[in-house]
Design a protein around this motif. Structure first.
Motif, mmCIF file in Angstrom:
data_model
loop_
_atom_site.group_PDB
_atom_site.id
_atom_site.type_symbol
_atom_site.label_atom_id
_atom_site.label_comp_id
_atom_site.label_asym_id
_atom_site.label_seq_id
_atom_site.Cartn_x
_atom_site.Cartn_y
_atom_site.Cartn_z
ATOM 1 N N GLY A 208 -4.461 2.493 3.560
ATOM 2 C CA GLY A 208 -5.704 1.731 3.580
ATOM 3 C C GLY A 208 -5.755 0.662 4.657
ATOM 4 O O GLY A 208 -4.859 0.536 5.496
ATOM 5 N N GLY B 151 -7.611 -8.821 -1.566
ATOM 6 C CA GLY B 151 -7.375 -9.796 -0.513
ATOM 7 C C GLY B 151 -7.757 -11.193 -0.928
ATOM 8 O O GLY B 151 -8.240 -11.441 -2.039
ATOM 9 N N VAL C 202 -9.469 -2.628 -1.167
ATOM 10 C CA VAL C 202 -8.413 -3.596 -0.882
ATOM 11 C C VAL C 202 -8.406 -4.707 -1.925
ATOM 12 O O VAL C 202 -9.392 -4.924 -2.632
ATOM 13 N N ASP D 91 0.811 -1.219 0.000
ATOM 14 C CA ASP D 91 0.000 0.000 0.000
ATOM 15 C C ASP D 91 0.844 1.269 0.000
ATOM 16 O O ASP D 91 2.013 1.277 0.428
ATOM 17 N N ALA E 122 -5.695 -8.973 3.536
ATOM 18 C CA ALA E 122 -6.097 -7.854 2.688
ATOM 19 C C ALA E 122 -5.058 -6.755 2.783
ATOM 20 O O ALA E 122 -4.452 -6.527 3.837
ATOM 21 N N VAL E 123 -4.861 -6.054 1.648
ATOM 22 C CA VAL E 123 -3.923 -4.939 1.587
ATOM 23 C C VAL E 123 -4.571 -3.821 0.779
ATOM 24 O O VAL E 123 -5.341 -4.076 -0.148
ATOM 25 N N GLY E 124 -4.255 -2.577 1.121
ATOM 26 C CA GLY E 124 -4.859 -1.443 0.451
ATOM 27 C C GLY E 124 -4.168 -1.054 -0.847
ATOM 28 O O GLY E 124 -3.031 -1.435 -1.123
ATOM 29 N N ALA F 287 -5.635 -3.025 6.489
ATOM 30 C CA ALA F 287 -4.695 -4.148 6.427
ATOM 31 C C ALA F 287 -5.209 -5.269 7.313
ATOM 32 O O ALA F 287 -5.602 -5.030 8.460
#
Length: 412
Positions: free
Chosen positions: A128, A162, A160, A108, A299-301, A130
């Motif tokens: 964002g 993910g 995100v 991100d 999940a990652v932004g 995480a």
């Protein structure tokens, strides 16, 4: 190793489709074999492949580094690379080594600098949400407080990429759902381990935050990152369900396990100021997917650039840069990680719109733009090697410490 494929713009789509067939299926047709005859790729482990691809971009040569991840492979998984604290950074290679990843790409955008607010430090925290191993580490800052290129219409800092507990990758958006309950009153929670809180809100900081000051969370507004810091703040430390300390200004330092720190600004500060040491306080928080679906395990932004195989409207077609992205196959069972090279001869990069075209041409139905510039990094561990190596050349000449990344893991 054979030299990577060189593609001229009129041939781009057909060659990328051939590459998609090769990377996902592994059995190209004779036409595809001809198109990728000078390819350079390797199998790192069953289900994970690394490849490079050269393009003739509008501004000059561009080299893309790719990791193809087959999520149907039982021993392969994808997760969040992170240094253990939200407000901390480390080189991607160090994050991958610490978590024994076979490969990965940077994640991100993040709070990289702080020039508008004298005396306030940059936290290094991501923009964002995480999620790591099913645990929500942080929520999203307001859109106006983000770093990175302008958001395409209809997207936000809550977006995100993910993987759910069903093993399928997808794009989504994660909203913070939380309350602070005290004296029979339920106050909405506006932040979780964020470097910027919405105006008038209350945010919670946990042991996942790290050591940097929490003061930056009360600076700027929902629409302006450089707006002044709030003149009305209050902080409450909660331990074992009761107020342990109060302060007029947010503090700094690591937060012990079992302790939560509430930070309020404007109306949120006025609500917290009603509390006294010894008062009972209950804090509840979770990240909820705005769309229906299996909860995210990871999940990652970032910001979406591709949906249903079509680039989003309003993508930037002007600014060129070294960039990173992640794409998802149509069934969510295939993930493609991409980082451009920033070394000599390749620094011109691509526009965001061109990245969307590239990811679509490589077979992605959905794609998320990740942080770029000096952050763009890809690492991978060759079969039999004891450590990952940096596969691209970061544009700054050395790896930039980053707050998170997408890691590829194998039990093999």
């Amino acid at each position: 190793m054979t030299p990577p494929t060189r593609v001229r713009t009129p041939q781009l789509l057909s060659l990328l489709l051939a590459w998609c067939a090769l990377l996902v299926v592994g059995a190209p047709s004779s036409a595809a074999a001809s198109a990728v005859r000078t390819r350079s790729w390797t199998a790192l482990t069953p289900g994970v492949r690394y490849a490079t691809l050269d393009l003739d971009g509008v501004k000059g040569p561009v080299r893309a580094h790719l990791l193809s991840v087959d999520l149907t492979e039982p021993d392969v998984s994808v997760g969040l690379l992170h240094p253990g604290e939200v407000a901390a950074r480390a080189p991607l290679s160090a994050l991958a080594e610490a978590q024994r990843a076979v490969g990965g790409v940077n994640g991100d955008f993040f709070h990289i600098s702080e020039t508008q607010h004298p005396g306030v430090e940059a936290t290094g925290a991501a923009v964002g949400p995480a999620v790591a191993d099913g645990k929500a580490l942080k929520a999203a800052v307001p859109d106006g407080q983000r770093f990175g290129p302008a958001l395409p219409p209809g997207t936000s800092t809550r977006d995100v990429l993910g993987v759910g507990y069903d093993g399928r990758a997808r794009l989504g958006a994660l909203e913070l759902d939380g309350t602070v309950t005290t004296r029979g009153t339920h106050l909405p929670l506006g932040g979780l381990n964020q470097y910027a809180l919405p105006v008038g809100s209350i945010g919670v900081f946990t042991s996942d935050w790290g050591a940097p000051s929490r003061l930056r969370a009360t600076c700027g507004t929902d629409t302006s990152r450089p707006a002044p810091c709030s003149a009305e703040t209050f902080e409450v430390t909660v331990r074992a369900g009761r107020v342990a300390a109060v302060a007029e200004q947010p503090g700094r330092g690591r937060i012990p396990e079992g302790t939560e720190v509430l930070v309020g600004r404007e109306a949120g500060a006025r609500e917290l100021r009603r509390l006294a040491v010894g008062d009972a306080v209950s804090v509840r928080h979770r990240l909820v997917a705005e769309e229906s679906g299996t909860p995210f395990r990871f999940a990652v932004g970032g910001f979406p650039v591709l949906r249903d195989g079509v680039p989003l409207d309003g993508l930037d077609r002007v600014a060129f840069a070294v960039r990173s992205a992640a794409g998802i196959g149509p069934d969510g069972r295939w993930l493609l990680l991409m980082a451009l090279d920033g070394g000599p001869g390749f620094r011109s990069g691509l526009t965001v719109a061109e990245v969307a075209d590239l990811m679509a041409g490589l077979g992605s139905s959905q794609a998320l733009s990740l942080d770029g510039g000096g952050s763009s990094t890809m690492v991978a561990r060759s079969a039999g090697a004891g450590a990952v190596t940096v596969r691209n050349h970061p544009s700054g000449g050395v790896e930039r410490p980053v707050p998170n990344g997408i890691g590829v893991f194998t039990r093999g």
